[in-house]
Motif scaffolding. Structure first.
Motif, PDB file in Angstrom:
ATOM      1  N   PRO B 100      37.857  35.869  33.598  1.00  0.00           N
ATOM      2  CA  PRO B 100      37.160  36.653  34.635  1.00  0.00           C
ATOM      3  C   PRO B 100      37.563  38.132  34.608  1.00  0.00           C
ATOM      4  O   PRO B 100      36.743  38.994  34.931  1.00  0.00           O
ATOM      5  N   GLY B 101      38.778  38.423  34.199  1.00  0.00           N
ATOM      6  CA  GLY B 101      39.240  39.808  34.189  1.00  0.00           C
ATOM      7  C   GLY B 101      38.368  40.693  33.321  1.00  0.00           C
ATOM      8  O   GLY B 101      37.966  41.788  33.714  1.00  0.00           O
ATOM      9  N   GLY B 104      35.120  41.178  34.962  1.00  0.00           N
ATOM     10  CA  GLY B 104      35.286  42.047  36.123  1.00  0.00           C
ATOM     11  C   GLY B 104      35.374  43.510  35.708  1.00  0.00           C
ATOM     12  O   GLY B 104      34.823  44.384  36.379  1.00  0.00           O
ATOM     13  N   GLU B 107      31.932  44.765  35.203  1.00  0.00           N
ATOM     14  CA  GLU B 107      30.964  44.248  36.174  1.00  0.00           C
ATOM     15  C   GLU B 107      29.879  45.261  36.541  1.00  0.00           C
ATOM     16  O   GLU B 107      28.705  44.910  36.690  1.00  0.00           O
ATOM     17  N   PRO B 127      31.002  34.813  40.768  1.00  0.00           N
ATOM     18  CA  PRO B 127      31.360  35.720  41.851  1.00  0.00           C
ATOM     19  C   PRO B 127      30.188  35.854  42.818  1.00  0.00           C
ATOM     20  O   PRO B 127      29.038  35.609  42.440  1.00  0.00           O
ATOM     21  N   ALA B 181      45.520  36.100  35.850  1.00  0.00           N
ATOM     22  CA  ALA B 181      44.531  35.604  36.801  1.00  0.00           C
ATOM     23  C   ALA B 181      45.220  34.669  37.808  1.00  0.00           C
ATOM     24  O   ALA B 181      44.910  34.680  39.002  1.00  0.00           O
ATOM     25  N   SER B 328      35.118  36.102  42.978  1.00  0.00           N
ATOM     26  CA  SER B 328      35.125  37.543  43.270  1.00  0.00           C
ATOM     27  C   SER B 328      36.550  38.017  43.537  1.00  0.00           C
ATOM     28  O   SER B 328      36.915  39.142  43.218  1.00  0.00           O
ATOM     29  N   THR B 331      38.886  38.959  40.312  1.00  0.00           N
ATOM     30  CA  THR B 331      38.731  40.103  39.414  1.00  0.00           C
ATOM     31  C   THR B 331      39.596  41.283  39.838  1.00  0.00           C
ATOM     32  O   THR B 331      39.603  42.306  39.178  1.00  0.00           O
ATOM     33  N   ASP B 332      40.347  41.149  40.928  1.00  0.00           N
ATOM     34  CA  ASP B 332      41.194  42.265  41.363  1.00  0.00           C
ATOM     35  C   ASP B 332      42.467  42.303  40.526  1.00  0.00           C
ATOM     36  O   ASP B 332      43.541  41.897  40.953  1.00  0.00           O
TER      37      ASP B 332
END
Lengths: 522, 347
Positions: B100-101, B104, B107, B127, B181, B328, B331-332
């Protein structure tokens, strides 16, 4: 008189284009880093950064030191003594250059790592449960040295061959002993070649990623990769890369200052006869042992471990056939890169040596910057410029070859330059006085005389292009696979067995031109 | 005066260099991007997933739809950086990423996927904004050496690995995207402070650092360490080579928590794609029963759509107490990295 003549326009044009190419990555880095705010400064001035800086410098110094210690005796033994099988040793000791550093890294972990081959072998008879930890400095030092020392050995061998034995004979006849002659007459003449080699080893150590990451020694280059890999942070990566550029500049500056104003050429075009070979006598055995040890660790160990994986994981002929296609791609694109880079290198070296000016000096120096930067940085710089300003060539062979030239130019520049330093400008002046234009002199006199240097430089570029990875992955035409990328894709799936065949093929294929270079040169 | 052969070769080669170099001279930035010379139905995919894993299923897609697919294989993060550098001129239509990173990170350059695609997967596997979708699931696990550790000795929750009794017995790969993650999941589920305590606690136990997951799992098998923190499927890949006697098994923390989180590999379509229709077909195909069955059977991953069986060696998803967490939130990476850097876990 000729020195003040204007260089031919072709030289200028080619050199200027080269300069633009080399400066593109720098422009990119400045552009990216200027987007950073205070964050960049706080990252750069952490004590951790200093830590990494220190580690990187220690590795650079150590690798240079040991490479010199290995290369000087090897070069002298194989060129100037009656060492048995001299020709064979001179080829075998340079061959480790063809091994990609990521392969060397894997092999060292497999051989010397905890529970590696050596430990297993010692566990039975001696009950050795634990070997000293290979990870960190020792492993990285070993792996980088194994693939980098030939950068010094190769030019040194060529340079010893090119020496005029009469100078030494004069020194001997004036009452200097053998050692004194070596120290006061031979060594100073080898300085340009040694400096060129040291520079390449130093810069190579700065940029190596494969070996240091596999052996977990945190250098600057690894830190830069981590920025991309972990945070997708192009700005911080650019900031760190600029620090690397400054380190490279410092090394370049130091090397520049060790260059004297001495002349290294002789007046006649060729050696009238070969030098007298030193009789080794009973020193023959230690000398042979030394050569054998280097070849054993740097060549036999990696190749036999790869072969072991190859035999164990051999699977079907389909993959073999495909890999042969990749080998052709590798050879083709490396050949193109060698030719293009050699031309750029000739223009840079000729301008620098024959038409010295501030511009030519600067140009010669900045070509080295590309070699000090991690491949991923150069690749992304060209992705940026290519995709946005040169869409026609983006992801074509043209841009890929251009990237290789930017990356590997200094290898060729160094070798053409040291070759050119051994050619007397009197010959060119004679041709000029007979009415030839500077360009004709270049083509008819200079180039044929520096041909060994050109071949050696192009050969080096060919070999390093064969194993180049990051630029190949990102910039090649889509679907264009090489041996290096197929090794990468096998190892990224964790399969050493499938990586072994392309790796062995890569080494074999690279050995042929390498051996040819050395034999021709000798 | 005639040039020598060498000279003529030189002039020719110099000309070649000029041509190549001119090709790279900056054109006006406003010039329209040259449309890649492709036929109407050629799709360009950037794949961070390994060729050996995804090529067979991509070939199957080409075969059944007649759409020609060109794939650039490289690391997910390198490809994400490439897409960012290419900007609006990216030749890529689809980004098929390992984690996901990577998705992201790009994105903002991806387009929203149609609901018909998003609805194929469980709501947790894309997400909220729907700019990419999970294609296959991977569970975070504790891999342990069966000769040295009993499953019952393993902690209920991954926080238990900070216990000093694990000193010198742990391995991890803190630069690995899936590990990071998991730390992102920790921050969401535990909060910053507890996550920091965990990182500090693990470091106090002198973990061995590995470059990647395969190395970690192999090290557990070799007895170099007792436990490691990889994704679940590396074990099965190795067991394929070395047989089921390989002395490592996966453990999904029985109390759940971030150590049992399910992550996804996913795909997104670029906003700038000129083949959006074909790109959508591609993503849809990857979520079809055929493709999902392929991932389950060949790469030992978890299917993300309903009605597809997981591999017999795998713990069924329903038996894993995976925490509720939105993709969602996954991805931070920024905050996670600050924390990892702050604790000195990564440089």
């Amino acid at each position: 008189m000729m020195r003040h003549a204007r260089p031919p326009a072709v030289l200028w044009l080619s050199a200027t284009l080269t300069a633009i190419g080399v400066l593109l990555p720098l422009a990119y880095l400045v552009l990216r880093a200027s987007g950073a705010g205070m964050e960049l400064w706080s990252l750069l001035f952490r004590t951790r950064t200093l830590d990494i800086l220190g580690r990187t410098l220690i590795l650079v110094i150590a690798v240079i030191g040991i490479s010199l210690a290995i290369s000087l005796p090897l070069a002298w033994l194989t060129q100037r003594t009656d060492l048995p099988l001299r020709r064979m040793w001179s080829i075998l000791t340079v061959l480790p250059l063809v091994i990609p550093s990521y392969v060397a890294g894997f092999v060292i972990v497999a051989a010397l790592g905890p529970r590696g081959i050596l430990q297993q072998a010692l566990a039975g008879p001696f009950g050795v449960e634990r070997l000293p930890d290979i990870y960190g400095f020792p492993g990285a030092f070993l792996a980088v040295t194994l693939v980098a020392y030939p950068y010094i050995l190769l030019p040194l061998q060529a340079s010893i061959r090119g020496l005029d034995p009469r100078i030494e004979e004069v020194a001997r006849s004036l009452g200097h002993g053998r050692w004194d002659t070596f120290r006061r007459v031979v060594l100073p003449q080898l300085r340009p070649a040694m400096a060129a080699g040291v520079l390449l080893v130093g810069l190579y150590t700065l940029r190596d990623f494969g070996a240091v990451s596999l052996l977990r020694y945190e250098t600057f280059t690894w830190a830069i990769y981590l920025q991309y890999q972990t945070s997708f942070d192009r700005i911080l990566a650019a900031g760190l890369s600029l620090v690397l550029v400054f380190m490279a500049l410092a090394i370049l500056f130091l090397e520049f200052h060790t260059r004297g104003k001495s002349h290294y050429h002789r007046t006649a075009a060729s050696v009238s006869r070969s030098p007298a070979y030193v009789k080794l006598g009973r020193w023959q055995w230690p000398a042979l042992g030394f050569c054998a040890l280097v070849v054993l660790v740097a060549l036999v160990m990696p190749v036999s471990i790869l072969s072991y994986w190859l035999v164990r994981g051999f699977s079907g002929g389909g993959a073999l056939w495909q890999t042969t296609g990749y080998a052709l791609n590798s050879a083709y694109v490396s050949g193109l890169a060698a030719v293009v880079t050699a031309i750029a290198a000739i223009s840079v070296a000729v301008l620098d040596v024959r038409y010295p000016s501030l511009f030519s000096r600067l140009l010669e120096r900045i070509t080295y910057i590309g070699f000090a930067l991690p491949g991923i940085v150069i690749a992304l710089a060209l992705v940026f410029f290519g995709a946005n300003y040169a869409t026609l060539v983006y992801q074509t062979l043209a841009l890929l070859v251009f990237a290789y030239a930017v990356l590997f130019l200094p290898q060729a520049v160094g070798s053409v330059r040291s070759s050119l330093l051994q050619v007397s400008p009197r010959l060119e002046e004679a041709a000029r006085s007979l009415g030839r234009t500077p360009l004709q002199v270049l083509a008819a006199v200079t180039l044929p005389l520096v041909r060994p240097g050109i071949l050696a430089g192009a050969g080096l570029v060919f070999l390093t292009t064969m194993k180049e990875l990051p630029a190949t992955l990102l910039l090649s035409p889509i679907g264009f696979k090489t041996l290096a990328t197929s090794i990468w894709s096998a190892t990224s799936e964790g399969s050493f067995a499938r990586a072994a065949f392309p790796a062995v093929l890569l080494i074999l294929l690279s050995s042929v031109p390498m051996a040819f270079l050395i034999v021709r040169g000798g | 005066m005639k040039l020598s052969t060498m000279g003529r070769v030189m002039v020719f080669l110099a000309a070649l260099l000029v041509v190549i170099a001119l090709g790279c001279t900056p054109a006006a930035p406003t010039a329209p991007p040259a449309t890649p010379t492709v036929k109407t139905q050629t799709l360009t995919v950037y794949s961070g997933r390994a060729e050996g894993l995804v090529k067979p299923i991509i070939d199957q897609f080409s075969k059944s739809t007649g759409i020609n697919v060109q794939v650039r294989y490289a690391g997910t993060s390198e490809l994400a950086a490439t897409i960012l550098e290419e900007g609006k001129n990216s030749p890529a239509d689809v980004f098929f990423a390992q984690d996901p990173g990577g998705l992201g990170a790009v994105e903002s350059l991806l387009t929203r996927l149609p609901d018909s695609i998003l609805d194929l997967v469980e709501p947790g596997f894309h997400p909220n904004e729907g700019r990419w979708v999970g294609i296959s699931g991977r569970a975070r696990v504790i891999a342990y050496n069966t000769q040295k550790v009993k499953e019952s000795d393993l902690p209920d929750d991954i926080f238990g690995l900070t216990d000093p009794k694990w000193k010198g017995r742990i391995g991890w790969a803190p630069t690995n995207a899936s590990f990071q993650a998991m730390v992102t999941a920790m921050r969401k589920l535990w909060g910053e402070e507890k996550t920091r305590q965990w990182l500090v606690g693990i470091q106090a136990n002198n973990p061995k650092v590995y470059a990647n997951n395969t190395a970690q799992v192999n090290a557990v098998g070799a007895g170099e360490i007792d436990v490691a923190m990889p994704n679940h499927y590396y074990l099965y890949g190795i067991m394929q080579d070395k047989g089921e006697s390989f002395p490592v098994r996966n453990y999904h923390p029985r109390a759940g928590g971030p150590g049992a989180v399910i992550l996804v590999a996913g795909a997104g379509i670029l906003e700038t794609s000129k083949n959006k229709e074909a790109a959508e077909k591609f993503v849809e195909f990857m979520l079809s029963p055929v493709a999902q069955q392929y991932f389950a059977g060949q790469t030992f991953e978890y299917p993300v759509t309903k009605g597809v069986k997981t591999h017999r060696l795998l713990t069924p998803l329903s038996d894993i107490k995976s925490p509720e967490i939105s993709m969602s939130d996954m991805t931070d990476l920024k905050g996670t990295l600050d924390l990892l850097r702050g604790t000195g876990v990564v440089p």
